[in-house]
Motif scaffolding. Structure first.
Motif, PDB file in Angstrom:
ATOM      1  N   THR A 191       0.836  -1.195   0.000  1.00 51.10           N
ATOM      2  CA  THR A 191       0.000   0.000   0.000  1.00 51.10           C
ATOM      3  C   THR A 191       0.877   1.255   0.000  1.00 51.10           C
ATOM      4  OG1 THR A 191      -1.957   0.991   1.006  1.00 51.10           O
ATOM      5  CG2 THR A 191      -0.254   0.190   2.513  1.00 51.10           C
ATOM      6  N   THR A 192       0.281   2.374  -0.293  1.00 52.07           N
ATOM      7  CA  THR A 192       1.028   3.629  -0.303  1.00 52.07           C
ATOM      8  C   THR A 192       1.179   4.176   1.121  1.00 52.07           C
ATOM      9  OG1 THR A 192      -0.951   5.007  -0.511  1.00 52.07           O
ATOM     10  CG2 THR A 192       0.067   4.215  -2.574  1.00 52.07           C
ATOM     11  N   ILE A 193       2.116   5.063   1.292  1.00 52.81           N
ATOM     12  CA  ILE A 193       2.296   5.738   2.578  1.00 52.81           C
ATOM     13  C   ILE A 193       1.042   6.553   2.906  1.00 52.81           C
ATOM     14  CG2 ILE A 193       3.601   7.559   3.769  1.00 52.81           C
ATOM     15  CD1 ILE A 193       5.090   4.926   3.604  1.00 52.81           C
ATOM     16  N   ALA A 194       0.468   7.188   1.907  1.00 54.61           N
ATOM     17  CA  ALA A 194      -0.746   7.970   2.127  1.00 54.61           C
ATOM     18  C   ALA A 194      -1.884   7.076   2.610  1.00 54.61           C
ATOM     19  CB  ALA A 194      -1.144   8.700   0.838  1.00 54.61           C
ATOM     20  N   ASN A 195      -2.003   5.884   2.044  1.00 51.41           N
ATOM     21  CA  ASN A 195      -3.046   4.959   2.469  1.00 51.41           C
ATOM     22  C   ASN A 195      -2.763   4.452   3.881  1.00 51.41           C
ATOM     23  OD1 ASN A 195      -5.520   3.731   1.877  1.00 51.41           O
ATOM     24  ND2 ASN A 195      -4.512   1.802   1.364  1.00 51.41           N
ATOM     25  N   ALA A 196      -1.515   4.171   4.197  1.00 51.31           N
ATOM     26  CA  ALA A 196      -1.156   3.741   5.552  1.00 51.31           C
ATOM     27  C   ALA A 196      -1.529   4.836   6.551  1.00 51.31           C
ATOM     28  CB  ALA A 196       0.333   3.420   5.637  1.00 51.31           C
ATOM     29  N   HIS A 197      -1.277   6.090   6.185  1.00 50.69           N
ATOM     30  CA  HIS A 197      -1.621   7.218   7.054  1.00 50.69           C
ATOM     31  C   HIS A 197      -3.140   7.308   7.244  1.00 50.69           C
ATOM     32  CE1 HIS A 197      -1.457  11.125   8.957  1.00 50.69           C
ATOM     33  NE2 HIS A 197      -2.274  11.601   8.047  1.00 50.69           N
ATOM     34  N   LEU A 198      -3.888   7.123   6.165  1.00 48.55           N
ATOM     35  CA  LEU A 198      -5.347   7.153   6.246  1.00 48.55           C
ATOM     36  C   LEU A 198      -5.866   6.029   7.147  1.00 48.55           C
ATOM     37  CD1 LEU A 198      -8.156   8.138   5.386  1.00 48.55           C
ATOM     38  CD2 LEU A 198      -7.927   6.667   3.352  1.00 48.55           C
ATOM     39  N   LEU A 199      -5.339   4.819   6.983  1.00 48.51           N
ATOM     40  CA  LEU A 199      -5.769   3.694   7.812  1.00 48.51           C
ATOM     41  C   LEU A 199      -5.481   3.966   9.282  1.00 48.51           C
ATOM     42  CD1 LEU A 199      -4.633   0.744   5.519  1.00 48.51           C
ATOM     43  CD2 LEU A 199      -6.961   1.620   5.832  1.00 48.51           C
ATOM     44  N   ALA A 200      -4.317   4.522   9.571  1.00 48.85           N
ATOM     45  CA  ALA A 200      -3.971   4.860  10.949  1.00 48.85           C
ATOM     46  C   ALA A 200      -4.933   5.901  11.511  1.00 48.85           C
ATOM     47  CB  ALA A 200      -2.532   5.367  11.024  1.00 48.85           C
ATOM     48  N   LYS A 201      -5.258   6.884  10.706  1.00 47.00           N
ATOM     49  CA  LYS A 201      -6.189   7.932  11.136  1.00 47.00           C
ATOM     50  C   LYS A 201      -7.559   7.333  11.457  1.00 47.00           C
ATOM     51  CE  LYS A 201      -7.393  12.591   9.717  1.00 47.00           C
ATOM     52  NZ  LYS A 201      -7.275  13.592   8.669  1.00 47.00           N
ATOM     53  N   ILE A 202      -8.030   6.442  10.602  1.00 49.36           N
ATOM     54  CA  ILE A 202      -9.320   5.788  10.827  1.00 49.36           C
ATOM     55  C   ILE A 202      -9.271   4.950  12.108  1.00 49.36           C
ATOM     56  CG2 ILE A 202     -10.905   4.017   9.946  1.00 49.36           C
ATOM     57  CD1 ILE A 202     -10.044   5.030   7.090  1.00 49.36           C
ATOM     58  N   LEU A 203      -8.142   4.274  12.335  1.00 46.10           N
ATOM     59  CA  LEU A 203      -7.976   3.435  13.525  1.00 46.10           C
ATOM     60  C   LEU A 203      -7.645   4.254  14.772  1.00 46.10           C
ATOM     61  CD1 LEU A 203      -6.011   0.529  11.836  1.00 46.10           C
ATOM     62  CD2 LEU A 203      -8.369   0.433  12.692  1.00 46.10           C
ATOM     63  N   ASP A 204      -7.453   5.561  14.586  1.00 47.84           N
ATOM     64  CA  ASP A 204      -7.144   6.480  15.684  1.00 47.84           C
ATOM     65  C   ASP A 204      -5.852   6.102  16.409  1.00 47.84           C
ATOM     66  OD1 ASP A 204      -7.616   8.783  17.206  1.00 47.84           O
ATOM     67  OD2 ASP A 204      -8.688   7.647  18.757  1.00 47.84           O
ATOM     68  N   VAL A 205      -4.809   5.839  15.595  1.00 50.74           N
ATOM     69  CA  VAL A 205      -3.477   5.556  16.131  1.00 50.74           C
ATOM     70  C   VAL A 205      -2.467   6.381  15.338  1.00 50.74           C
ATOM     71  CG1 VAL A 205      -4.040   3.209  16.891  1.00 50.74           C
ATOM     72  CG2 VAL A 205      -3.105   3.560  14.603  1.00 50.74           C
ATOM     73  N   PRO A 206      -1.313   6.662  15.924  1.00 53.62           N
ATOM     74  CA  PRO A 206      -0.282   7.354  15.151  1.00 53.62           C
ATOM     75  C   PRO A 206       0.170   6.482  13.978  1.00 53.62           C
ATOM     76  CG  PRO A 206       0.272   7.303  17.496  1.00 53.62           C
ATOM     77  CD  PRO A 206      -0.909   6.401  17.304  1.00 53.62           C
ATOM     78  N   THR A 207       0.412   7.096  12.852  1.00 52.47           N
ATOM     79  CA  THR A 207       0.849   6.346  11.663  1.00 52.47           C
ATOM     80  C   THR A 207       2.057   5.484  11.982  1.00 52.47           C
ATOM     81  OG1 THR A 207      -0.009   8.091  10.237  1.00 52.47           O
ATOM     82  CG2 THR A 207       1.572   6.563   9.253  1.00 52.47           C
ATOM     83  N   LYS A 208       3.003   6.034  12.721  1.00 53.40           N
ATOM     84  CA  LYS A 208       4.224   5.294  13.010  1.00 53.40           C
ATOM     85  C   LYS A 208       3.966   4.009  13.780  1.00 53.40           C
ATOM     86  CE  LYS A 208       5.502   7.788  17.182  1.00 53.40           C
ATOM     87  NZ  LYS A 208       6.541   8.570  17.840  1.00 53.40           N
ATOM     88  N   SER A 209       2.851   3.928  14.500  1.00 61.73           N
ATOM     89  CA  SER A 209       2.553   2.713  15.252  1.00 61.73           C
ATOM     90  C   SER A 209       2.293   1.522  14.352  1.00 61.73           C
ATOM     91  CB  SER A 209       1.376   2.935  16.206  1.00 61.73           C
ATOM     92  OG  SER A 209       0.164   3.022  15.488  1.00 61.73           O
ATOM     93  N   LEU A 210       1.834   1.770  13.122  1.00 61.14           N
ATOM     94  CA  LEU A 210       1.623   0.665  12.179  1.00 61.14           C
ATOM     95  C   LEU A 210       2.939   0.089  11.684  1.00 61.14           C
ATOM     96  CD1 LEU A 210      -1.408   1.933  10.057  1.00 61.14           C
ATOM     97  CD2 LEU A 210      -1.419   0.386  12.029  1.00 61.14           C
ATOM     98  N   PHE A 211       4.018   0.826  11.883  1.00 58.65           N
ATOM     99  CA  PHE A 211       5.342   0.383  11.444  1.00 58.65           C
ATOM    100  C   PHE A 211       6.176  -0.105  12.629  1.00 58.65           C
ATOM    101  CE2 PHE A 211       3.804   3.278   8.234  1.00 58.65           C
ATOM    102  CZ  PHE A 211       4.122   2.622   7.056  1.00 58.65           C
ATOM    103  N   ASP A 212       5.574  -0.228  13.783  1.00 63.02           N
ATOM    104  CA  ASP A 212       6.273  -0.652  14.995  1.00 63.02           C
ATOM    105  C   ASP A 212       6.171  -2.169  15.144  1.00 63.02           C
ATOM    106  OD1 ASP A 212       7.644  -0.629  17.387  1.00 63.02           O
ATOM    107  OD2 ASP A 212       5.892  -0.029  18.577  1.00 63.02           O
ATOM    108  N   PHE A 213       7.077  -2.854  14.431  1.00 65.65           N
ATOM    109  CA  PHE A 213       7.090  -4.315  14.484  1.00 65.65           C
ATOM    110  C   PHE A 213       8.511  -4.817  14.435  1.00 65.65           C
ATOM    111  CE2 PHE A 213       5.760  -2.812  10.261  1.00 65.65           C
ATOM    112  CZ  PHE A 213       6.810  -3.224   9.466  1.00 65.65           C
TER     113      PHE A 213
END
Length: 74
Positions: free
Chosen positions: A52-74
């Motif tokens: 997915t794109t970075i913009a889409n990852a940011h949108l998904l994080a926003k919808i999930l109400d988490v910081p975007t960077k948290s989706l990359f915390d693995f």
């Protein structure tokens, strides 16, 4: 980045997205609806099948109400 490392990264990102989505008690259908994408796209992201794109990852994080960077915390 080699193809194998790409696959590892996409799989890890997808697992993290799925984990956060489930913690927030949001279905794939709800997330897809709010992101204005097909459910199958959310499924493919979570399974590490598409990049997915970075913009889409940011949108998904926003919808999930988490910081975007948290989706990359693995």
């Amino acid at each position: 980045m080699g193809l194998e490392r790409d696959k590892e990264f996409l799989t890890a990102f997808g697992k993290k997205l799925k984990q956060v989505r489930k913690e927030k008690n949001i279905s794939q259908a709800q997330l897809a609806f709010e992101a204005d994408v097909q459910i199958s796209q959310i499924s493919r992201i979570e399974r590490g099948l598409i990049n997915t794109t970075i913009a889409n990852a940011h949108l998904l994080a926003k919808i999930l109400d988490v910081p975007t960077k948290s989706l990359f915390d693995f």
